[in-house]
Design a protein around this motif. Structure first.
Motif, PDB file in Angstrom:
ATOM      1  N   LEU A   1       0.851  -1.180   0.000  1.00 44.37           N
ATOM      2  CA  LEU A   1       0.000   0.000   0.000  1.00 44.37           C
ATOM      3  C   LEU A   1       0.894   1.240   0.000  1.00 44.37           C
ATOM      4  CD1 LEU A   1      -3.007   0.793   0.316  1.00 44.37           C
ATOM      5  CD2 LEU A   1      -2.662   0.774   2.760  1.00 44.37           C
ATOM      6  N   LEU A   2       0.706   2.097  -1.013  1.00 47.15           N
ATOM      7  CA  LEU A   2       1.495   3.325  -1.089  1.00 47.15           C
ATOM      8  C   LEU A   2       0.550   4.510  -0.900  1.00 47.15           C
ATOM      9  CD1 LEU A   2       3.536   2.421  -4.305  1.00 47.15           C
ATOM     10  CD2 LEU A   2       4.268   2.140  -1.944  1.00 47.15           C
ATOM     11  N   VAL A   3       0.776   5.292   0.142  1.00 48.64           N
ATOM     12  CA  VAL A   3      -0.179   6.328   0.501  1.00 48.64           C
ATOM     13  C   VAL A   3       0.495   7.688   0.557  1.00 48.64           C
ATOM     14  CG1 VAL A   3      -1.969   6.975   2.136  1.00 48.64           C
ATOM     15  CG2 VAL A   3      -1.262   4.604   1.976  1.00 48.64           C
ATOM     16  N   ASP A   4      -0.130   8.678  -0.082  1.00 46.23           N
ATOM     17  CA  ASP A   4       0.414  10.032  -0.059  1.00 46.23           C
ATOM     18  C   ASP A   4      -0.658  11.025   0.362  1.00 46.23           C
ATOM     19  OD1 ASP A   4       1.862  12.297  -0.354  1.00 46.23           O
ATOM     20  OD2 ASP A   4       2.147  12.127  -2.519  1.00 46.23           O
ATOM     21  N   GLU A   5      -0.715  11.344   1.644  1.00 43.37           N
ATOM     22  CA  GLU A   5      -1.558  12.449   2.124  1.00 43.37           C
ATOM     23  C   GLU A   5      -2.952  12.461   1.538  1.00 43.37           C
ATOM     24  OE1 GLU A   5      -0.614  14.657   4.291  1.00 43.37           O
ATOM     25  OE2 GLU A   5       1.509  15.064   4.077  1.00 43.37           O
ATOM     26  N   VAL A   6      -3.614  11.351   1.522  1.00 37.19           N
ATOM     27  CA  VAL A   6      -4.921  11.380   0.881  1.00 37.19           C
ATOM     28  C   VAL A   6      -6.018  11.837   1.809  1.00 37.19           C
ATOM     29  CG1 VAL A   6      -4.803   9.809  -1.034  1.00 37.19           C
ATOM     30  CG2 VAL A   6      -4.986   8.912   1.282  1.00 37.19           C
ATOM     31  N   LEU A   7      -5.738  11.794   3.101  1.00 39.29           N
ATOM     32  CA  LEU A   7      -6.855  11.960   4.035  1.00 39.29           C
ATOM     33  C   LEU A   7      -7.160  13.408   4.377  1.00 39.29           C
ATOM     34  CD1 LEU A   7      -6.139   8.949   6.320  1.00 39.29           C
ATOM     35  CD2 LEU A   7      -7.731   9.171   4.440  1.00 39.29           C
ATOM     36  N   SER A   8      -6.457  14.326   3.736  1.00 39.14           N
ATOM     37  CA  SER A   8      -6.645  15.719   4.136  1.00 39.14           C
ATOM     38  C   SER A   8      -7.852  16.375   3.471  1.00 39.14           C
ATOM     39  CB  SER A   8      -5.376  16.510   3.812  1.00 39.14           C
ATOM     40  OG  SER A   8      -4.954  16.193   2.519  1.00 39.14           O
ATOM     41  N   VAL A   9      -8.531  15.651   2.590  1.00 39.55           N
ATOM     42  CA  VAL A   9      -9.686  16.244   1.913  1.00 39.55           C
ATOM     43  C   VAL A   9     -10.975  15.518   2.274  1.00 39.55           C
ATOM     44  CG1 VAL A   9      -9.067  17.570  -0.115  1.00 39.55           C
ATOM     45  CG2 VAL A   9      -8.540  15.146  -0.023  1.00 39.55           C
ATOM     46  N   GLY A  10     -12.070  16.093   1.883  1.00 44.55           N
ATOM     47  CA  GLY A  10     -13.364  15.485   2.198  1.00 44.55           C
ATOM     48  C   GLY A  10     -13.905  16.053   3.505  1.00 44.55           C
ATOM     49  N   ASP A  11     -15.191  15.822   3.739  1.00 40.94           N
ATOM     50  CA  ASP A  11     -15.782  16.367   4.960  1.00 40.94           C
ATOM     51  C   ASP A  11     -15.421  15.505   6.173  1.00 40.94           C
ATOM     52  OD1 ASP A  11     -17.574  14.175   4.874  1.00 40.94           O
ATOM     53  OD2 ASP A  11     -18.867  15.298   3.495  1.00 40.94           O
ATOM     54  N   MET A  12     -15.761  16.033   7.335  1.00 45.95           N
ATOM     55  CA  MET A  12     -15.370  15.396   8.595  1.00 45.95           C
ATOM     56  C   MET A  12     -15.804  13.928   8.664  1.00 45.95           C
ATOM     57  SD  MET A  12     -13.666  16.789  11.044  1.00 45.95           S
ATOM     58  CE  MET A  12     -14.337  16.406  12.663  1.00 45.95           C
ATOM     59  N   ALA A  13     -17.070  13.713   8.344  1.00 43.51           N
ATOM     60  CA  ALA A  13     -17.616  12.358   8.471  1.00 43.51           C
ATOM     61  C   ALA A  13     -16.843  11.394   7.593  1.00 43.51           C
ATOM     62  CB  ALA A  13     -19.087  12.352   8.084  1.00 43.51           C
ATOM     63  N   PHE A  14     -16.513  11.871   6.388  1.00 48.08           N
ATOM     64  CA  PHE A  14     -15.826  10.986   5.459  1.00 48.08           C
ATOM     65  C   PHE A  14     -14.395  10.736   5.898  1.00 48.08           C
ATOM     66  CE2 PHE A  14     -13.666   9.833   1.494  1.00 48.08           C
ATOM     67  CZ  PHE A  14     -14.426   8.719   1.180  1.00 48.08           C
ATOM     68  N   VAL A  15     -13.740  11.767   6.428  1.00 49.38           N
ATOM     69  CA  VAL A  15     -12.359  11.592   6.869  1.00 49.38           C
ATOM     70  C   VAL A  15     -12.293  10.520   7.944  1.00 49.38           C
ATOM     71  CG1 VAL A  15     -10.468  12.701   8.112  1.00 49.38           C
ATOM     72  CG2 VAL A  15     -11.556  13.871   6.212  1.00 49.38           C
ATOM     73  N   THR A  16     -13.231  10.561   8.876  1.00 48.62           N
ATOM     74  CA  THR A  16     -13.256   9.556   9.939  1.00 48.62           C
ATOM     75  C   THR A  16     -13.436   8.157   9.340  1.00 48.62           C
ATOM     76  OG1 THR A  16     -14.495  11.241  11.108  1.00 48.62           O
ATOM     77  CG2 THR A  16     -14.236   9.121  12.213  1.00 48.62           C
TER      78      THR A  16
ATOM     79  N   SER B   1       0.490  -6.343   3.498  1.00 52.06           N
ATOM     80  CA  SER B   1       1.659  -6.837   4.218  1.00 52.06           C
ATOM     81  C   SER B   1       2.749  -5.782   4.312  1.00 52.06           C
ATOM     82  CB  SER B   1       2.179  -8.098   3.538  1.00 52.06           C
ATOM     83  OG  SER B   1       2.654  -7.771   2.261  1.00 52.06           O
ATOM     84  N   LEU B   2       2.623  -4.737   3.496  1.00 54.14           N
ATOM     85  CA  LEU B   2       3.672  -3.732   3.502  1.00 54.14           C
ATOM     86  C   LEU B   2       3.054  -2.373   3.203  1.00 54.14           C
ATOM     87  CD1 LEU B   2       6.924  -4.612   1.583  1.00 54.14           C
ATOM     88  CD2 LEU B   2       6.487  -2.421   2.647  1.00 54.14           C
ATOM     89  N   MET B   3       3.507  -1.346   3.879  1.00 51.27           N
ATOM     90  CA  MET B   3       2.931  -0.032   3.596  1.00 51.27           C
ATOM     91  C   MET B   3       4.010   1.041   3.595  1.00 51.27           C
ATOM     92  SD  MET B   3       0.155   2.185   5.700  1.00 51.27           S
ATOM     93  CE  MET B   3       1.337   2.677   6.926  1.00 51.27           C
ATOM     94  N   VAL B   4       3.843   2.008   2.682  1.00 54.30           N
ATOM     95  CA  VAL B   4       4.678   3.202   2.725  1.00 54.30           C
ATOM     96  C   VAL B   4       3.741   4.396   2.800  1.00 54.30           C
ATOM     97  CG1 VAL B   4       6.417   4.580   1.553  1.00 54.30           C
ATOM     98  CG2 VAL B   4       6.470   2.107   1.332  1.00 54.30           C
ATOM     99  N   LEU B   5       3.882   5.189   3.855  1.00 53.73           N
ATOM    100  CA  LEU B   5       2.987   6.326   4.082  1.00 53.73           C
ATOM    101  C   LEU B   5       3.803   7.612   4.049  1.00 53.73           C
ATOM    102  CD1 LEU B   5       0.211   7.511   5.238  1.00 53.73           C
ATOM    103  CD2 LEU B   5       1.227   7.162   7.467  1.00 53.73           C
ATOM    104  N   VAL B   6       3.446   8.489   3.115  1.00 54.87           N
ATOM    105  CA  VAL B   6       4.089   9.795   3.076  1.00 54.87           C
ATOM    106  C   VAL B   6       3.146  10.771   3.744  1.00 54.87           C
ATOM    107  CG1 VAL B   6       4.703  11.700   1.558  1.00 54.87           C
ATOM    108  CG2 VAL B   6       5.460   9.403   1.018  1.00 54.87           C
ATOM    109  N   SER B   7       3.628  11.458   4.772  1.00 47.72           N
ATOM    110  CA  SER B   7       2.693  12.332   5.479  1.00 47.72           C
ATOM    111  C   SER B   7       3.404  13.469   6.184  1.00 47.72           C
ATOM    112  CB  SER B   7       1.902  11.507   6.492  1.00 47.72           C
ATOM    113  OG  SER B   7       0.938  12.311   7.090  1.00 47.72           O
ATOM    114  N   HIS B   8       2.677  14.576   6.291  1.00 47.98           N
ATOM    115  CA  HIS B   8       3.162  15.679   7.109  1.00 47.98           C
ATOM    116  C   HIS B   8       2.538  15.603   8.493  1.00 47.98           C
ATOM    117  CE1 HIS B   8       5.444  17.699   4.051  1.00 47.98           C
ATOM    118  NE2 HIS B   8       4.456  17.497   3.205  1.00 47.98           N
TER     119      HIS B   8
END
Lengths: 265, 252
Positions: free
Chosen positions: B171-186, B200-207
């Motif tokens: 799983l490769l993740v880049d700051e995806v959770l910063s958008v959308g409304d509150m309910a959706f973010v949760t 089994s493996l994840m790379v998370l890019v985040s501030h």
């Protein structure tokens, strides 16, 4: 290379669904929908029939226009297919940039999307032509019609090769697409579409007809469909050779530039 | 099973100062023109060495322009390494740039298909997931209208629902959770947690340094395309925070 083609096959649902979407969105909001695809060649045919029946070059053969109309429509159909494949193929990476940036799909998919879309239009026009042959021709269906299908396959493969090369070239140099459009216009008059090849042969320019890669595809699609003649084997050999070189060059370009082209987008 | 191995990976972008080189310039360059438009090489990744084994969750932190996103895209296979070797084993799901690459004229349902096929689904496997995707993104009847009428938030909902409907190894993740409304973010965060458990493996890019500490088992701090520090998330985050605090203290 084999891996590349396997990957193209693996993602077949992806590009096939995009081809379908291109077809649907092209005529979205229009009354006739896909009917426009039919109407376009039909309108062209009507114009050709009217023009040729009024300006008959040879008064001793008053029915000659019937054959001219069929032959010209066939020529235009193949020409339009190859021209549009090349011209639209130029943009195929630029237009699919979002997908290229999203997922490492094989690059051959994007020109394929263009070729497949154009092939559908070619098939529609050729269907109109079959009807025209039945109406204007001496027989309802030419017994040699089967020979059209391998010829269409060859033309599609040839189209994929040139579209792929054009797509890479345009990504590096955006001018290429404009150059191709201008060159295509000139090439149209060099190709015996609106006139018979005899005109060039009489001018000692027969070699221009022989080597013309567009004309060979016109021949192998048109003759079995309209005249009931299977062209000589050397014409098939030439078309096959052109197709093989085009596909080989396309695959070679992919192998050469696939790791670099994304930095040019 | 997922595995990532990077050996001396470099990614260099060659950009032009103004625009792209034209055909004319390319042809004349060798003859008598000196270019007024020199190439600027940007060394986005610089001799990167990294091995990730099954079960590891890597957090990547660093300033903007440190090469974090480039690394993620290189891992996904979008950017091929200019030199060095990249070995990635396992099915990848990438969550970056998720709201681009939609066909604006097609409706939501069709776009679910395109995206699904793009992620390697077949009509059969996608059939089961379509309902699930529609349910998760909660777009209801909006799925029947062309996506060009969607708001940015709606697009992200759809994109996220499709992208996370697969069962990836990596799983490769880049700051995806910063958008959308509150309910959706949760809701999205919950789904992310589930996916992180499954993959089994994840790379998370985040501030978001908190989520790096919460989700990851290992962290790297990147600067100018290099790995500055590699280790336990808490230690790396502390060191990174200290480096940010220092210049601020000087100003104060």
């Amino acid at each position: 290379m084999i891996d590349h083609m396997k990957a193209v096959w693996t993602f077949r649902y992806f590009w096939l669904s995009l081809v379908k979407m291109d077809l649907v969105t092209r005529y979205r909001r229009s009354v006739l929908g896909i009917g426009w695809s039919m109407l376009h060649p039909l309108a062209m045919t009507t114009v050709l029939c009217v023009v040729f029946s009024h300006f008959n070059a040879d008064p001793t053969k008053p029915d000659a226009w019937r054959l001219y109309a069929q032959r010209t429509l066939a020529g235009l159909a193949v020409w339009e297919f190859l021209r549009n494949t090349l011209v639209l193929g130029c943009k195929s990476f630029l237009q699919n940039e979002a997908y290229i940036r999203l997922s490492p799909l094989p690059y051959g998919i994007y020109p394929l999307r263009t070729v497949m879309g154009n092939s559908i239009h070619l098939l529609i026009t050729l269907t109109v032509l079959v009807i025209l042959v039945a109406v204007l021709g001496t027989v309802y269906v030419q017994p040699t019609i089967w020979a059209v299908f391998p010829a269409i396959i060859l033309a599609m493969l040839f189209g994929w090769g040139i579209a792929t090369i054009a797509a890479f070239a345009t990504t590096y140099f955006h001018d290429v697409s404009h150059l191709i459009e201008v060159a295509a216009q000139a090439f149209f008059f060099l190709t015996p579409i609106m006139y018979e090849p005899k005109l060039l042969i009489d001018q000692q320019l027969g070699w221009l007809v022989t080597v013309n890669p567009v004309y060979v595809f016109i021949e192998i699609i048109r003759e079995p469909l309209v005249s009931g003649i299977i062209p000589d084997w050397d014409r098939y050999a030439y078309a096959g050779g052109m197709t093989a070189s085009s596909v080989a060059l396309g695959l070679g370009t992919i192998a050469w530039l696939q790791k670099r082209v994304i930095f040019q987008l | 099973m997922g595995r990532i191995e990077l050996k001396d990976v470099n990614v260099t972008f060659s950009l032009r100062k103004t625009t792209k080189v034209t055909l004319k310039e390319y042809l004349l360059k060798g003859l008598f023109l000196t270019t007024v438009n020199p190439v600027v090489a940007i060394h986005a990744l610089n001799n990167l060495n990294l091995t990730l084994n099954d079960g590891e969750r890597l957090g990547v932190i660093g300033h903007n322009g440190a090469g974090k996103t480039t690394m993620l895209k290189m891992l996904a296979g979008v950017y091929p390494p200019t030199s060095g070797s990249r070995i990635v084993e396992g099915r990848i799901c990438s969550l970056f740039d998720i709201s681009v690459g939609f066909e604006g004229e097609a409706n939501g349902w069709d776009n679910i298909n395109y995206r699904g096929y793009l992620q390697g689904e077949t009509p059969k496997s996608l059939k089961k997931k379509r309902g699930e995707i529609a349910e998760f993104c909660e777009l209801g009847d909006f799925l029947n209208i062309p996506v060009r009428y969607y708001s940015a938030g709606m697009l992200v909902r759809l994109a996220f629902a499709i992208a996370t409907a697969t069962e990836p190894d990596i799983l490769l993740v880049d700051e995806v959770l910063s958008v959308g409304d509150m309910a959706f973010v949760t809701k999205a965060k919950d789904r992310m947690r589930q996916m992180m458990k499954k993959s089994s493996l994840m790379v998370l890019v985040s501030h978001d340094l908190n989520s790096v500490q919460e989700f990851c088992t290992r962290a790297v701090w990147m600067e100018h395309g290099r790995v500055l520090l590699d280790g336990e998330p808490r230690a790396v985050v502390t060191a990174y925070q200290a480096s940010i605090a220092q210049p601020a203290a000087v100003v104060a």
